[in-house]
Design a protein around this motif. Sequence first.
Motif, PDB file in Angstrom:
ATOM      1  N   GLY A 175      68.517  34.404  10.513  1.00  0.00           N
ATOM      2  CA  GLY A 175      69.925  34.355  10.163  1.00  0.00           C
ATOM      3  C   GLY A 175      70.776  34.596  11.397  1.00  0.00           C
ATOM      4  N   ILE A 176      71.639  33.651  11.723  1.00  0.00           N
ATOM      5  CA  ILE A 176      72.469  33.733  12.928  1.00  0.00           C
ATOM      6  C   ILE A 176      73.923  33.945  12.521  1.00  0.00           C
ATOM      7  CG2 ILE A 176      73.199  32.564  15.027  1.00  0.00           C
ATOM      8  CD1 ILE A 176      70.212  33.296  14.940  1.00  0.00           C
ATOM      9  N   GLY A 177      74.521  35.020  13.057  1.00  0.00           N
ATOM     10  CA  GLY A 177      75.897  35.353  12.715  1.00  0.00           C
ATOM     11  C   GLY A 177      76.761  35.587  13.936  1.00  0.00           C
ATOM     12  N   GLY A 178      77.746  36.466  13.772  1.00  0.00           N
ATOM     13  CA  GLY A 178      78.749  36.695  14.802  1.00  0.00           C
ATOM     14  C   GLY A 178      78.213  37.157  16.136  1.00  0.00           C
ATOM     15  N   VAL A 179      77.078  37.851  16.142  1.00  0.00           N
ATOM     16  CA  VAL A 179      76.504  38.341  17.398  1.00  0.00           C
ATOM     17  C   VAL A 179      76.246  37.183  18.361  1.00  0.00           C
ATOM     18  CG1 VAL A 179      74.548  39.548  18.445  1.00  0.00           C
ATOM     19  CG2 VAL A 179      75.521  40.387  16.302  1.00  0.00           C
ATOM     20  N   ALA A 180      75.968  36.004  17.826  1.00  0.00           N
ATOM     21  CA  ALA A 180      75.708  34.835  18.678  1.00  0.00           C
ATOM     22  C   ALA A 180      76.901  34.500  19.557  1.00  0.00           C
ATOM     23  CB  ALA A 180      75.342  33.632  17.821  1.00  0.00           C
ATOM     24  N   THR A 181      78.096  34.885  19.128  1.00  0.00           N
ATOM     25  CA  THR A 181      79.309  34.559  19.885  1.00  0.00           C
ATOM     26  C   THR A 181      79.674  35.643  20.895  1.00  0.00           C
ATOM     27  OG1 THR A 181      80.883  35.608  18.354  1.00  0.00           O
ATOM     28  CG2 THR A 181      80.161  33.362  17.833  1.00  0.00           C
ATOM     29  N   PHE A 182      78.980  36.780  20.862  1.00  0.00           N
ATOM     30  CA  PHE A 182      79.312  37.883  21.768  1.00  0.00           C
ATOM     31  C   PHE A 182      78.829  37.560  23.176  1.00  0.00           C
ATOM     32  CE2 PHE A 182      78.904  41.278  18.159  1.00  0.00           C
ATOM     33  CZ  PHE A 182      79.931  40.651  17.466  1.00  0.00           C
ATOM     34  N   LYS A 183      79.618  37.918  24.165  1.00  0.00           N
ATOM     35  CA  LYS A 183      79.299  37.607  25.557  1.00  0.00           C
ATOM     36  C   LYS A 183      77.940  38.161  25.958  1.00  0.00           C
ATOM     37  CE  LYS A 183      81.126  38.031  30.260  1.00  0.00           C
ATOM     38  NZ  LYS A 183      82.246  38.534  31.101  1.00  0.00           N
ATOM     39  N   ASN A 184      77.625  39.364  25.518  1.00  0.00           N
ATOM     40  CA  ASN A 184      76.345  39.991  25.860  1.00  0.00           C
ATOM     41  C   ASN A 184      75.435  40.123  24.646  1.00  0.00           C
ATOM     42  OD1 ASN A 184      77.070  40.434  28.643  1.00  0.00           O
ATOM     43  ND2 ASN A 184      78.388  42.112  27.948  1.00  0.00           N
ATOM     44  N   GLY A 185      75.589  39.221  23.688  1.00  0.00           N
ATOM     45  CA  GLY A 185      74.792  39.286  22.473  1.00  0.00           C
ATOM     46  C   GLY A 185      73.324  38.989  22.692  1.00  0.00           C
ATOM     47  N   GLY A 186      73.010  38.203  23.721  1.00  0.00           N
ATOM     48  CA  GLY A 186      71.624  37.935  24.081  1.00  0.00           C
ATOM     49  C   GLY A 186      70.900  36.918  23.223  1.00  0.00           C
ATOM     50  N   ILE A 191      68.506  30.856  20.265  1.00  0.00           N
ATOM     51  CA  ILE A 191      69.101  29.740  19.527  1.00  0.00           C
ATOM     52  C   ILE A 191      68.784  28.412  20.202  1.00  0.00           C
ATOM     53  CG2 ILE A 191      71.282  28.714  18.773  1.00  0.00           C
ATOM     54  CD1 ILE A 191      72.353  31.615  18.530  1.00  0.00           C
ATOM     55  N   GLU A 192      68.753  28.391  21.514  1.00  0.00           N
ATOM     56  CA  GLU A 192      68.456  27.163  22.256  1.00  0.00           C
ATOM     57  C   GLU A 192      67.013  26.715  22.078  1.00  0.00           C
ATOM     58  OE1 GLU A 192      71.456  27.400  26.105  1.00  0.00           O
ATOM     59  OE2 GLU A 192      69.557  28.500  26.162  1.00  0.00           O
ATOM     60  N   GLN A 193      66.079  27.681  21.976  1.00  0.00           N
ATOM     61  CA  GLN A 193      64.665  27.337  22.056  1.00  0.00           C
ATOM     62  C   GLN A 193      63.933  27.234  20.722  1.00  0.00           C
ATOM     63  OE1 GLN A 193      62.477  29.438  25.333  1.00  0.00           O
ATOM     64  NE2 GLN A 193      64.439  30.456  25.648  1.00  0.00           N
ATOM     65  N   VAL A 194      64.364  27.978  19.703  1.00  0.00           N
ATOM     66  CA  VAL A 194      63.591  27.956  18.457  1.00  0.00           C
ATOM     67  C   VAL A 194      63.851  26.657  17.696  1.00  0.00           C
ATOM     68  CG1 VAL A 194      63.606  30.469  18.253  1.00  0.00           C
ATOM     69  CG2 VAL A 194      65.361  29.124  17.078  1.00  0.00           C
ATOM     70  N   ALA A 195      62.949  26.347  16.787  1.00  0.00           N
ATOM     71  CA  ALA A 195      63.068  25.133  15.981  1.00  0.00           C
ATOM     72  C   ALA A 195      64.363  25.152  15.177  1.00  0.00           C
ATOM     73  CB  ALA A 195      61.866  25.021  15.047  1.00  0.00           C
ATOM     74  N   HIS A 196      65.096  24.055  15.227  1.00  0.00           N
ATOM     75  CA  HIS A 196      66.374  23.977  14.530  1.00  0.00           C
ATOM     76  C   HIS A 196      66.232  24.119  13.024  1.00  0.00           C
ATOM     77  CE1 HIS A 196      68.486  21.644  18.045  1.00  0.00           C
ATOM     78  NE2 HIS A 196      67.931  22.778  18.430  1.00  0.00           N
ATOM     79  N   ASP A 197      65.065  23.752  12.494  1.00  0.00           N
ATOM     80  CA  ASP A 197      64.897  23.816  11.047  1.00  0.00           C
ATOM     81  C   ASP A 197      64.533  25.216  10.566  1.00  0.00           C
ATOM     82  OD1 ASP A 197      62.272  24.047  11.897  1.00  0.00           O
ATOM     83  OD2 ASP A 197      61.524  22.322  10.774  1.00  0.00           O
ATOM     84  N   ARG A 198      64.703  26.229  11.439  1.00  0.00           N
ATOM     85  CA  ARG A 198      64.417  27.605  11.043  1.00  0.00           C
ATOM     86  C   ARG A 198      65.624  28.522  11.202  1.00  0.00           C
ATOM     87  NH1 ARG A 198      60.060  29.084   7.846  1.00  0.00           N
ATOM     88  NH2 ARG A 198      58.945  27.108   7.714  1.00  0.00           N
ATOM     89  N   LEU A 199      66.802  27.956  11.426  1.00  0.00           N
ATOM     90  CA  LEU A 199      68.004  28.778  11.580  1.00  0.00           C
ATOM     91  C   LEU A 199      68.924  28.638  10.374  1.00  0.00           C
ATOM     92  CD1 LEU A 199      69.095  28.395  15.317  1.00  0.00           C
ATOM     93  CD2 LEU A 199      67.569  30.069  14.271  1.00  0.00           C
ATOM     94  N   LEU A 200      69.488  29.763   9.960  1.00  0.00           N
ATOM     95  CA  LEU A 200      70.504  29.804   8.919  1.00  0.00           C
ATOM     96  C   LEU A 200      71.774  30.399   9.501  1.00  0.00           C
ATOM     97  CD1 LEU A 200      68.419  31.338   5.970  1.00  0.00           C
ATOM     98  CD2 LEU A 200      68.728  28.917   6.525  1.00  0.00           C
ATOM     99  N   LEU A 201      72.915  30.023   8.946  1.00  0.00           N
ATOM    100  CA  LEU A 201      74.192  30.591   9.363  1.00  0.00           C
ATOM    101  C   LEU A 201      74.631  31.667   8.385  1.00  0.00           C
ATOM    102  CD1 LEU A 201      76.259  27.445  10.450  1.00  0.00           C
ATOM    103  CD2 LEU A 201      74.725  28.879  11.828  1.00  0.00           C
ATOM    104  N   GLU A 202      75.265  32.714   8.910  1.00  0.00           N
ATOM    105  CA  GLU A 202      75.746  33.807   8.065  1.00  0.00           C
ATOM    106  C   GLU A 202      76.906  34.497   8.759  1.00  0.00           C
ATOM    107  OE1 GLU A 202      73.635  37.813   9.098  1.00  0.00           O
ATOM    108  OE2 GLU A 202      72.080  36.454   8.325  1.00  0.00           O
ATOM    109  N   THR A 203      77.632  35.302   7.986  1.00  0.00           N
ATOM    110  CA  THR A 203      78.692  36.124   8.584  1.00  0.00           C
ATOM    111  C   THR A 203      78.401  37.609   8.506  1.00  0.00           C
ATOM    112  OG1 THR A 203      79.949  36.211   6.508  1.00  0.00           O
ATOM    113  CG2 THR A 203      80.496  34.432   8.082  1.00  0.00           C
ATOM    114  N   ASP A 204      77.703  38.056   7.456  1.00  0.00           N
ATOM    115  CA  ASP A 204      77.553  39.488   7.165  1.00  0.00           C
ATOM    116  C   ASP A 204      78.920  40.137   6.945  1.00  0.00           C
ATOM    117  OD1 ASP A 204      76.085  41.746   6.559  1.00  0.00           O
ATOM    118  OD2 ASP A 204      75.945  42.440   8.624  1.00  0.00           O
ATOM    119  N   ALA A 205      79.896  39.330   6.516  1.00  0.00           N
ATOM    120  CA  ALA A 205      81.230  39.868   6.230  1.00  0.00           C
ATOM    121  C   ALA A 205      81.112  41.037   5.241  1.00  0.00           C
ATOM    122  CB  ALA A 205      82.108  38.770   5.636  1.00  0.00           C
TER     123      ALA A 205
END
Length: 273
Positions: A175-186, A191-205
């Motif tokens: 699950g990929i959320g807001g941390v992906a947008t953080f400058k030092n989120g790491g 996200i660049e390397q893992v298979a695209h068919d294994r990522l989900l989007l989320e907010t954890d709002a």
Amino acid sequence: MLIDTHTHLYSDKFAGDRAAMMERIPAVGVELSIMPAVDSSSHAAMLQLEADYPDRTLAMMGLHPVSVKADYEQELAIVREYLDQDRKWVAIGEIGMDLHWDVTFREQQEKAFLIQCEWAIEMDLPICIHARKSIDELLALIERVGDDRLRGVFHCFTGDFRQAERAIELGFYLGIGGVATFKNGGLGPVIEQVAHDRLLLETDAPYLAPVPYRGKRNETAYLPNVAEKVASLWKTSVAEVSRQTTENAWQLFELDRFAQPGLPWVAGMAAKT
């Protein structure tokens, strides 16, 4: 069309403007919001919101690790009562381990996680994993269970590429959320390397708002900001990220079980295919 695979829309943090917040969601193209459970103090609020917005919300059921205390068996009994109701659940969650703030009930967290994994296998449901400072520990527990039927998502994944690959090998999504947008989120290399068919989007709002809202209350309406970041890392369009992650969510949560004619998110998926 986007799917927010993890959002606490029933949180008290939305008490002052919940109706307006809910209206902002479809306006940005998020057609379905999936809500994780926390504990008995909020189950009723979550289910009421699902009843209020049946065309665009689905609920999980489970016991959050931060809510695992000395009385965790009582809380689990309540979860089991809900799971045994004559209705469909999208997943068991959020469950897992949180070793960030307090490790007093670490043993109980482990036991609660394993019990709920057993239920997931029994009921043929995916799990939604909360893994704060505990990714390796949870991967080891999943390996100990050793059942290929156990599947799910590592919500708010913040691990490294090695941990990501290990989770995927065990049949899990990230699950990929807001941390992906953080400058030092790491998370960029993952996200660049893992298979695209294994990522989900989320907010954890209402938590972990993405840039440019970092530090403020998060909303599901901010999910496009996460999609834009993923698109930049994939070097593709937001439309492609939307298509791929929607298909991923559909597959993991077996959304065909909930699909009915006339639902916006069903129509949205049909348009993609």
